[in-house]
Design an enzyme around this catalytic site. Structure first.
Site, PDB file in Angstrom:
ATOM      1  N   HIS A 115       0.818  -1.220   0.000  1.00  0.00           N
ATOM      2  CA  HIS A 115       0.000   0.000   0.000  1.00  0.00           C
ATOM      3  C   HIS A 115       0.850   1.267   0.000  1.00  0.00           C
ATOM      4  CE1 HIS A 115       0.795  -0.738   4.334  1.00  0.00           C
ATOM      5  NE2 HIS A 115       0.779   0.584   4.430  1.00  0.00           N
ATOM      6  N   HIS A 179       4.306   8.461  13.688  1.00  0.00           N
ATOM      7  CA  HIS A 179       3.430   7.304  13.892  1.00  0.00           C
ATOM      8  C   HIS A 179       4.240   6.056  14.189  1.00  0.00           C
ATOM      9  CE1 HIS A 179       4.490   6.564   9.709  1.00  0.00           C
ATOM     10  NE2 HIS A 179       3.677   5.557   9.560  1.00  0.00           N
TER      11      HIS A 179
HETATM   12  O1  LIG Z   1       1.630  -5.686  11.680  1.00  0.00           O
HETATM   13  C1  LIG Z   1       2.008  -5.966  10.546  1.00  0.00           C
HETATM   14  O2  LIG Z   1       2.408  -7.061  10.277  1.00  0.00           O
HETATM   15  C2  LIG Z   1       1.975  -4.959   9.492  1.00  0.00           C
HETATM   16  C3  LIG Z   1       1.624  -3.692   9.714  1.00  0.00           C
HETATM   17  C4  LIG Z   1       1.512  -2.759   8.646  1.00  0.00           C
HETATM   18  O3  LIG Z   1       1.691  -3.075   7.491  1.00  0.00           O
HETATM   19  C5  LIG Z   1       1.209  -1.436   9.012  1.00  0.00           C
HETATM   20  C6  LIG Z   1       1.284  -0.449   8.146  1.00  0.00           C
HETATM   21  C7  LIG Z   1       1.002   0.883   8.525  1.00  0.00           C
HETATM   22  C8  LIG Z   1       1.351   1.926   7.747  1.00  0.00           C
HETATM   23  O4  LIG Z   1       1.664   1.786   6.477  1.00  0.00           O
HETATM   24  C9  LIG Z   1       1.548   3.250   8.220  1.00  0.00           C
HETATM   25  O5  LIG Z   1       2.416   3.920   7.671  1.00  0.00           O
HETATM   26  O6  LIG Z   1       0.858   3.638   9.168  1.00  0.00           O
HETATM   27 FE   LIG Z   2       3.508   2.994   6.236  1.00  0.00          FE
END
Ligand SMILES: O=C(O)/C=C/C(=O)/C=C/C=C(\O)C(=O)O
Ligand SMILES: [Fe+2]
Length: 317
Positions: A115, A179
């Site tokens: 993403h 974040h």
């Molecule tokens: O917990 C996991 O395995 C993966 C977590 C994510 O892919 C979280 C992504 C969050 C973002 O892209 C962000 O930038 O907040």
């Molecule tokens: Fe991210």
């Protein structure tokens, strides 16, 4: 030859854990306005600086930077899946120029992206294939991380290369600001997850993908209830960072170390190095003026959520 920049936070949580409708409408308005400005610029080439979240880049070989000669998006969190329209010969020329400038970026002829790349292409251009795009990965989660300075030098090298093209070039950056969503860390996970982070996560079984997404969604819900359940957002730092870019002071960030940055604004804030690279690329075209600055802390998305565009100042008469 002309250039345009747009930097935008991303979030996989949109549509899953959303803020109040008026906040959502405000963000939609910011994105719509950016999309219109980009459409007026009518880019012939996009250079997209973005991170990954252990979906395409793993600890079997983890580059600091990687330039894609071909790429496909996996479609996590309901983002678009499929190939990006990467102009191979131009991407090869870009990679050569970056190495010639002393920045040792890796290359990939089969880049897998998530993403982080797909969302800005969808939101700002209308899809993965609307414009030729050179994807540039900046490692923003898997320690050891590149520094602000190296991200700036990467951006400057790409800007110098783009300036020599007879094209309208759009530099996009994806991610940030403060974040810390629950992205796994190699030093803290069990053996099974470590194996995923070392490469077996490249083709994640559907149930594990779902569990992983659910974990992020649950963390966002908890963060709305308790801002100390994750590293808190840092609006003061985020605004200061935006000021630095607006004022062309990217070099000031060189002295800020990675541990200090994590402590200030969370372990995923390193995604803002994509913004530094994009603004450094634009700076190769001379002084610039910014537009479309936006910022709001949005706990539902575990994000200091921001946007900033810019274009070169017109030459003096
Ligand atoms: O917990 C996991 O395995 C993966 C977590 C994510 O892919 C979280 C992504 C969050 C973002 O892209 C962000 O930038 O907040
Ligand atoms: Fe991210």
């Amino acid at each position: 030859m002309s250039a345009f920049v747009h930097c935008l936070s991303h979030t996989p949580l949109v549509g899953y854990v959303d803020p109040a409708p008026q906040v959502l409408a405000e963000v939609d308005g910011v994105i719509d306005a950016a999309r219109e400005r980009i459409a007026r610029f009518d880019p012939q080439l996009v250079v997209l600086f973005a991170p990954d979240h252990y979906n395409g880049f793993f600890y079997d070989v983890m580059p600091a930077f990687c330039i894609g000669m071909a790429a496909h998006a996996i479609g996590d969190f309901d983002t678009a899946a499929g190939p990006l329209d990467v102009p191979k010969a131009l991407a090869e020329s870009c990679a050569q120029a970056v190495l010639d400038a002393g920045v040792d970026a890796a290359v990939s002829y089969r880049m897998q992206v998530d993403h982080g790349f797909a969302q800005p292409l969808e939101l700002l251009l209308g899809g993965l294939q609307r414009c030729p795009v050179i994807p540039v990965f900046i490692n923003s989660v898997a320690v050891p991380l590149p520094s602000f300075k190296r991200a700036r030098l990467l951006g400057e090298a790409i800007g110098q290369w783009a300036k020599a093209l007879d094209k309208r070039v759009l530099f996009l950056a994806s991610g940030g600001l403060s974040h810390q969503p629950p992205v796994p860390e190699l030093a803290k996970v069990d053996a099974r997850m470590a194996d995923r982070l070392m490469g077996s996560g490249r083709q994640l079984p559907a149930d594990e993908r779902q569990a992983r997404q659910n974990r992020v969604i649950q963390a966002a819900r908890a963060f709305v209830e308790d801002p100390n359940s994750l590293h808190p957002l840092n609006p003061a730092w985020d605004q200061q960072f935006l000021d630095s870019l607006e004022q062309g002071r990217m070099r000031d960030l060189d002295s800020l170390g990675n541990d200090a940055l994590s402590a200030l604004a969370g372990k995923s804030t390193h995604e803002v190095k994509t913004w530094v690279a994009a603004f450094a690329a634009l700076s190769a075209f001379g002084p610039y003026q910014t537009e479309g600055r936006y910022y709001r802390p949005i706990p539902e998305w575990i994000a200091g959520f921001g946007a900033l565009g810019a274009q070169p100042l017109p030459p003096h008469p």
